[in-house]
Design an enzyme around this catalytic site. Structure first.
Site, PDB file in Angstrom:
ATOM      1  N   LYS A   1       0.656  -1.476  -0.027  1.00 34.44           N
ATOM      2  CA  LYS A   1       0.198  -0.072  -0.011  1.00 34.44           C
ATOM      3  C   LYS A   1       0.934   1.245  -0.037  1.00 34.44           C
ATOM      4  O   LYS A   1       0.401   2.596   0.031  1.00 34.44           O
ATOM      5  CB  LYS A   1      -1.088  -0.073   1.198  1.00 34.44           C
ATOM      6  N   CYS A   2       2.217   1.312   0.012  1.00 32.95           N
ATOM      7  CA  CYS A   2       2.961   2.145  -0.134  1.00 32.95           C
ATOM      8  C   CYS A   2       3.144   3.087  -1.597  1.00 32.95           C
ATOM      9  O   CYS A   2       2.885   2.550  -2.503  1.00 32.95           O
ATOM     10  CB  CYS A   2       4.471   1.867   0.152  1.00 32.95           C
TER      11      CYS A   2
END
Length: 171
Positions: free
Chosen positions: A35-36
């Site tokens: 999710k970065c």
């Protein structure tokens, strides 16, 4: 000199790899998170891996949830996500911690031999990259914002063999 060869890692598929199996190959080690905002780098890393793997390059990616809770996935869900979204063929290890008392010993070694942002040893964010030479020695540490393509020249220099010069075409 100390090397990465004294460590072992566990892959998402459950296999344990002794890093001494990678002797003779340069290795790029990265802490990753699905999710970065830097997750798009995974595509560039895969492209680099496909180009240079036959010349010896190995990539070890370690999912980590210590930064912004950007890696909420676990085990089979991690494997599914990275395969379905990025079709990664390099080694993805089990989720680890890279800082603190529960940090994986490999990351403690990497941090103890380099400094990052503001000359600090701690890893500050996802996608910190460490390049290890073919003798297992840490060469350099790269910030999360460092795009994989900018590492091409240094990686190519570690793939070069004086007896057999390698010519690399552009990615």
């Amino acid at each position: 000199m100390e090397t990465i060869y004294r460590y072992s890692v566990q892959l998402l598929n459950g296999e344990t790899i002794a890093l001494k199996q990678l002797q003779g190959k340069p290795v790029l080690i990265i802490n990753i998170a699905s999710k970065c905002s830097f997750a798009a780098q995974l595509s560039a890393l895969e492209k680099m891996y496909k180009k240079y793997h036959s010349f010896g390059l190995e990539i070890l990616a370690f999912p980590c949830n210590q930064f912004g809770r950007n890696e909420p996935l676990e085990d089979a869900m991690l494997k599914e996500f990275y395969n379905s979204h990025f079709d990664l063929s390099f080694m993805i290890c089990n989720k680890v911690q890279v800082n603190g008392p529960d940090a994986h010993p490999l990351f403690n070694y990497l941090k103890s031999h380099t400094r990052g942002i503001s000359q600090n040893r701690a890893i500050k964010w996802n996608f910190t990259k460490f390049l290890v030479n073919s003798e297992g020695e840490l060469v350099s540490r790269y910030a999360p914002r460092t795009k994989p393509d900018t590492l091409r020249p240094v990686i190519e220099s570690h793939l070069y063999n004086e007896d057999s010069p390698i010519q690399f075409a552009k990615l």
